[in-house]
Scaffold this active site. Structure first.
Site, short mmCIF file in Angstrom:
data_model
loop_
_atom_site.label_atom_id
_atom_site.label_comp_id
_atom_site.label_asym_id
_atom_site.label_seq_id
_atom_site.Cartn_x
_atom_site.Cartn_y
_atom_site.Cartn_z
N MET A 35 94.77 21.45 -68.98
CA MET A 35 93.37 21.94 -68.57
C MET A 35 92.88 22.68 -67.38
SD MET A 35 91.10 18.36 -70.31
CE MET A 35 92.76 17.31 -69.58
N CYS A 122 93.96 28.70 -75.67
CA CYS A 122 92.83 28.93 -74.65
C CYS A 122 91.78 29.27 -75.44
CB CYS A 122 93.36 29.30 -73.18
SG CYS A 122 91.53 29.33 -72.39
N ASN A 231 95.87 17.69 -81.72
CA ASN A 231 94.81 17.07 -80.44
C ASN A 231 93.19 17.55 -81.16
OD1 ASN A 231 94.19 20.15 -77.63
ND2 ASN A 231 93.55 17.83 -77.36
N ASP A 233 89.80 15.37 -80.18
CA ASP A 233 88.67 14.07 -80.11
C ASP A 233 89.08 12.75 -80.01
OD1 ASP A 233 86.47 15.74 -80.59
OD2 ASP A 233 87.13 15.96 -82.91
N GLY A 255 93.23 15.61 -74.18
CA GLY A 255 92.42 16.19 -72.71
C GLY A 255 90.91 15.26 -72.50
#
Length: 383
Positions: A35, A122, A231, A233, A255
């Site tokens: 991130m 991204c 990836n 939640d 993340g």
């Protein structure tokens, strides 16, 4: 490692607790999602220490390649990492295959990470709107060319005496709900020698709004010949277990859940090792700040810069305390210097925090705002 299943408070151990990335045995089967502006070396080191050195894989913040006619490692602070972070990967992004390949080769030969990852996920307008990141999902032939050229560059580096690094890919399920193409992305990735695919279960247009579509992640995992990491939640041991069990992924990438609970990787490792869940007090949670501050200072930031990141972490962690503990958040965020921050921290530890517990499972919705439009026009310039 799989003993004492009965002692697990929150459920059974999943069938998959590790996976292989070529010759690497990855345990636990977790990745700290890269991130920008968050997962720098100090934060990654913090998570690794809090996990008891059981992090799975770590990845750099994404590294741009478009701006350099000749890629220079020393020009990118995102590339800094410490030996204790291994196994460690470097994630690169861009829209020019030749520049991506040159950057990958330079990074492999000068920094010797454990793998190279291409970013096709991204959603930031300044990235996706120029055709890189998730913008590549609008141009799969270009993504294929990038993967082909990066793989060839890594192979060429190996013929020159360097380690032949694995290539991995991070993507979203598609640009929007009308153009979900993650199965095509998987086919391209496998055909170009990608050895692990991480799928974020949202479209680019979703950004971080709404829930990730794990049904699509499961479809990819079922069809894949390579490890697929899910990836989206994942913010607790229970969610990690459920995703791995029900969607047949090789592991999970975390993340925003780690931003609010940097202990999550150690909690998952404990669960996979059959250890009972541990209740953490608020005072134990607050003990993280001196360690984080030390890592920031070792990274060469100013005291003011370190203070800003302490406050950033405080704002997140305090959401894991009960509503009656909002005084903790406000007191820490009002600190004007690092010295004042730690004076306030000590007062809180000896006062209001003594009777509180840290409950990150209180956090249900970590989602951001949804964008409904994005100009997508100049990504083909200078192809």
């Amino acid at each position: 490692m799989l003993k004492n299943v009965e002692s697990l408070k929150n459920g059974r151990i999943p069938r998959r607790v590790k996976f292989k990335l070529r010759d690497l045995d990855v345990f636990p089967n977790t990745i700290l999602s890269p991130m920008d502006g968050v997962t720098d070396a100090p934060f990654r080191r913090l998570c690794r220490v809090l996990s008891g050195d059981r992090m799975g894989l770590l990845v750099s913040e994404f590294v741009p390649t478009d701006g350099d006619a000749a890629f220079r490692v020393e020009g990118h602070k995102q590339l800094k990492f410490f030996p204790e972070e291994r196994p460690f990967g470097v994630q690169i992004f861009g829209r020019y295959p030749d520049r991506m390949a040159a950057a990958a080769k330079k990074i492999a030969e000068e920094l010797h990470p454990d793998y190279i990852e291409v970013n096709a996920g991204c959603p930031a307008p300044k990235v996706a709107g120029k055709g890189s990141g998730s913008g590549l999902l609008r141009d799969l032939p270009r993504l294929q060319e990038i993967l082909h050229d990066v793989r060839a560059a890594l192979d060429a580096s190996a013929t020159e005496g360097h380690v032949n690094l694995p290539l991995t890919l991070k993507c979203r399920i598609g640009w929007d709900s009308d153009s979900i193409n993650v199965m095509e992305t998987l086919k391209i990735a496998e055909g170009e020698g990608v050895e692990m695919l991480t799928v974020h279960g949202r479209t680019r247009l979703q950004g971080y709004n709404g829930l990730a579509d794990w049904d699509w992640i499961g479809k990819v995992a079922a069809a894949a010949k390579i490890p697929v990491i899910g990836n989206g939640d994942v913010n607790s041991v229970e969610v990690a277990r459920e995703r791995i069990e029900n969607y047949s992924v090789s592991g999970v990438s975390i993340g925003r859940g780690a931003m609010h609970n940097p202990w999550i990787f150690g909690q998952i490792a404990d669960a996979w090792e059959g250890k009972p869940a541990r209740v953490m007090t608020a005072t134990e949670a607050l003990d993280v700040f001196p360690l984080y501050y030390r890592f920031k200072m070792e990274d060469g930031v100013t005291e003011l810069g370190a203070l800003g990141r302490l406050k950033q972490l405080a704002a997140r962690l305090c959401k894991g305390f009960s509503e009656s503990a909002m005084d903790i958040r406000q007191t820490l965020l009002r600190s004007g210097t690092a010295g004042e921050f730690f004076d306030n921290l000590e007062s809180l530890r000896e006062g209001v925090a003594r009777d509180l517990v840290f409950e990150p499972e209180r956090l249900v919705n970590l989602n951001g705002a949804k964008e409904t439009e994005l100009k997508f026009g100049d990504q083909f310039a200078g192809r």
